[in-house]
Motif scaffolding. Structure first.
Motif, mmCIF file in Angstrom:
data_model
loop_
_atom_site.group_PDB
_atom_site.id
_atom_site.type_symbol
_atom_site.label_atom_id
_atom_site.label_comp_id
_atom_site.label_asym_id
_atom_site.label_seq_id
_atom_site.Cartn_x
_atom_site.Cartn_y
_atom_site.Cartn_z
ATOM 1 N N ARG A 191 -9.270 -40.107 38.256
ATOM 2 C CA ARG A 191 -9.898 -41.381 38.532
ATOM 3 C C ARG A 191 -11.265 -41.291 38.097
ATOM 4 O O ARG A 191 -12.078 -40.588 38.455
ATOM 5 N N TRP A 205 -11.807 -49.085 38.713
ATOM 6 C CA TRP A 205 -11.536 -47.605 38.287
ATOM 7 C C TRP A 205 -10.664 -47.577 36.847
ATOM 8 O O TRP A 205 -9.823 -48.587 36.842
ATOM 9 N N ILE A 206 -10.866 -46.548 36.389
ATOM 10 C CA ILE A 206 -9.753 -46.221 35.242
ATOM 11 C C ILE A 206 -9.083 -44.940 35.675
ATOM 12 O O ILE A 206 -9.870 -43.904 36.269
ATOM 13 N N ALA A 263 -6.042 -48.858 34.629
ATOM 14 C CA ALA A 263 -7.179 -49.389 34.986
ATOM 15 C C ALA A 263 -7.205 -50.376 35.769
ATOM 16 O O ALA A 263 -6.260 -51.241 35.665
ATOM 17 N N ILE A 314 -7.003 -43.440 28.312
ATOM 18 C CA ILE A 314 -6.625 -44.269 29.690
ATOM 19 C C ILE A 314 -5.291 -44.644 29.873
ATOM 20 O O ILE A 314 -4.861 -45.245 29.089
#
Length: 94
Positions: A49, A7-8, A81, A78
């Motif tokens: 997310r 996920w980021i 991550a 971002i």
């Protein structure tokens, strides 16, 4: 087989814009030789997310697709991550 999964995290207000900016990347990946699946999706619970899932026939097919990664604009939003590469030696029904 190679699986990229994780996920980021982005600002919740930026998530939809970020995902819209990834449409061409998803299309290019899915059209690439050796790509079995490629998805970036909004998480149903955490507003900022984005879930990452890629499945490739081999490391070579993944490496052939990979460029320099996210664009500078995407990288800038971002926050965090956690994405990992898994090398799979066998697959069977679930």
């Amino acid at each position: 087989m190679i699986i990229i999964s994780g996920w980021i995290s982005v600002d919740p207000d930026s998530r939809d814009d970020y995902l819209r900016g990834c449409v061409s990347v998803v299309e290019q990946a899915r059209a690439s030789s050796g790509c079995l699946d490629f998805a970036l999706s909004a998480d149903l619970v955490e507003a900022g997310r984005i879930n990452v899932y890629e499945r490739w026939e081999s490391g070579e097919s993944l490496d052939a697709f990979r460029g320099s990664g996210p664009s500078d604009d995407q990288s800038a939003v971002i926050r965090t991550a956690e994405v990992a590469r898994y090398e799979i030696s066998g697959v069977g029904p679930a």
